[in-house]
Enzyme design. Structure first.
Site, PDB file in Angstrom:
ATOM      1  N   TYR A  84      40.757  47.476  30.409  1.00 36.54           N
ATOM      2  CA  TYR A  84      40.022  46.316  30.941  1.00 36.54           C
ATOM      3  C   TYR A  84      38.703  46.768  31.594  1.00 36.54           C
ATOM      4  O   TYR A  84      37.635  46.204  31.316  1.00 36.54           O
ATOM      5  CB  TYR A  84      40.910  45.598  31.956  1.00 36.54           C
ATOM      6  CG  TYR A  84      40.318  44.325  32.523  1.00 36.54           C
ATOM      7  CD1 TYR A  84      40.262  43.153  31.762  1.00 36.54           C
ATOM      8  CD2 TYR A  84      39.809  44.287  33.820  1.00 36.54           C
ATOM      9  CE1 TYR A  84      39.723  41.985  32.285  1.00 36.54           C
ATOM     10  CE2 TYR A  84      39.276  43.118  34.353  1.00 36.54           C
ATOM     11  CZ  TYR A  84      39.235  41.978  33.579  1.00 36.54           C
ATOM     12  OH  TYR A  84      38.694  40.812  34.092  1.00 36.54           O
TER      13      TYR A  84
ATOM     14  N   SER B 220      33.213  41.933  35.197  1.00 32.69           N
ATOM     15  CA  SER B 220      34.195  41.920  36.285  1.00 32.69           C
ATOM     16  C   SER B 220      33.820  43.031  37.258  1.00 32.69           C
ATOM     17  O   SER B 220      33.155  44.004  36.871  1.00 32.69           O
ATOM     18  CB  SER B 220      35.588  42.214  35.715  1.00 32.69           C
ATOM     19  OG  SER B 220      36.481  42.558  36.751  1.00 32.69           O
TER      20      SER B 220
ATOM     21  N   SER C  73      36.169  47.857  29.052  1.00 32.29           N
ATOM     22  CA  SER C  73      35.567  46.718  28.336  1.00 32.29           C
ATOM     23  C   SER C  73      34.545  46.012  29.216  1.00 32.29           C
ATOM     24  O   SER C  73      33.471  45.620  28.757  1.00 32.29           O
ATOM     25  CB  SER C  73      36.651  45.732  27.863  1.00 32.29           C
ATOM     26  OG  SER C  73      37.200  45.014  28.950  1.00 32.29           O
TER      27      SER C  73
END
Ligand code: NAD
Length: 251
Positions: free
Chosen positions: A160, A147, A163
């Site tokens: 998040y 992402s 990760s």
């Protein structure tokens, strides 16, 4: 015209909805047989029914524990199921992901653990499960969903972002180990794509963020088409790379 993935078999994790569902549909549209995976059984079964309409073979590993990527036995089971029910395995798309947002001092261990378990440990376990098979057959394509949050961060997303940054490192480590065996391992960093995951944010924040994207909000298909390219023979000599799919959010 010959379809680009005729004869290939793919596992797409978290493919009951959102980006994963779109990836499964686009790969199947190019002739790939697909194992649909999701921790939510009903959405996985509904997605599988849609795929069957494209005249490809489809298998399902869903629910708890069978469809949970954080469970090592389940990951091994998915690989065995693809081989026994679909006749082989050539492509792994590590897409399953989740969020549990809070600023760090309000984030409890469970929120940290869940996000790291699904987004990172799950990806590691699935990679480990396909590794010997891809190595032995001297062919494989792995695409990992990172992402843009993994390149910088977002407020309230320490778990998040951590990760997703680690997914980039794990992609590079896997690519190094498997390059001599003709296995390509790449990562994609989407910007803001219109799915359940992003629609969870407050409307005001959504409007503010999407207004800042030069090409506007992304659709799941925008990511899925890049995944398809990475899985095609056009990208047989590309490995260990990160591709940002953000509609110009980072230029
Ligand atoms: N939507 C975006 O803007 C965006 C941006 C960057 C990265 N991503 C990444 O893309 C991927 C897909 O995101 P999305 O927006 O489609 O999310 P989504 O929430 O719409 O879909 C994710 C799917 O993963 C499944 N899942 C969750 N935990 C699982 C587990 N333990 N085992 C198996 N399946 C599990 C969920 O049930 C869900 O169906 C994620 O890795 C996400 O982090 C999304």
């Amino acid at each position: 015209m010959t379809k680009r993935l005729e004869g290939k078999v793919a596992i797409v994790t978290g493919s009951g909805r959102g980006i994963g569902e779109s990836i499964a549909r686009i790969l199947a549209g190019e002739g790939a047989a697909v194992l649909v995976n999701d921790v939510e059984k009903e959405v996985a079964e509904a997605a599988a029914e849609e795929l069957k309409k494209l005249n490809v073979n489809v298998a399902v590993s869903a629910g708890i524990p069978e469809g949970d990527v954080t469970n090592e036995l389940s990951c091994k089971g998915m690989v065995e199921k693809a081989k026994s029910e679909l006749g082989g395995l050539h492509i792994l798309i590590n897409n399953a992901g989740t969020t549990k947002d809070k600023v760090i001092h309000k984030m409890d261990d469970q929120m940290w653990k869940l996000v790291l378990d699904v987004n990172l440990k799950g990806l590691f376990l699935m990679t480990k499960a396909v590794y010997p098979h891809f190595k032995k057959q001297r062919y494989g394509k792995i695409v990992n969903l990172s992402s843009m949050a993994g390149l910088g961060s977002n407020l309230g997303q320490a778990n998040y972002a951590t990760s997703k940054a680690a997914v980039i490192s794990l992609t590079k480590s896997t690519a190094m180990e498997l390059a001599p065996y003709n296995v390509c391992v790449n990562a994609i960093a989407p910007g803001i794509i219109d799915t359940r995951l992003t629609r969870a944010m407050p409307e005001e924040k959504w409007n503010q963020i999407t207004a800042a994207i030069p090409m506007g909000i992304g659709a799941p298909e925008n990511v899925a088409r890049v995944v398809l390219s990475l899985c095609s023979e056009d990208f047989d000599y590309v490995t260990g790379q990160l591709i940002v799919v953000s509609g110009g959010l980072i230029i």
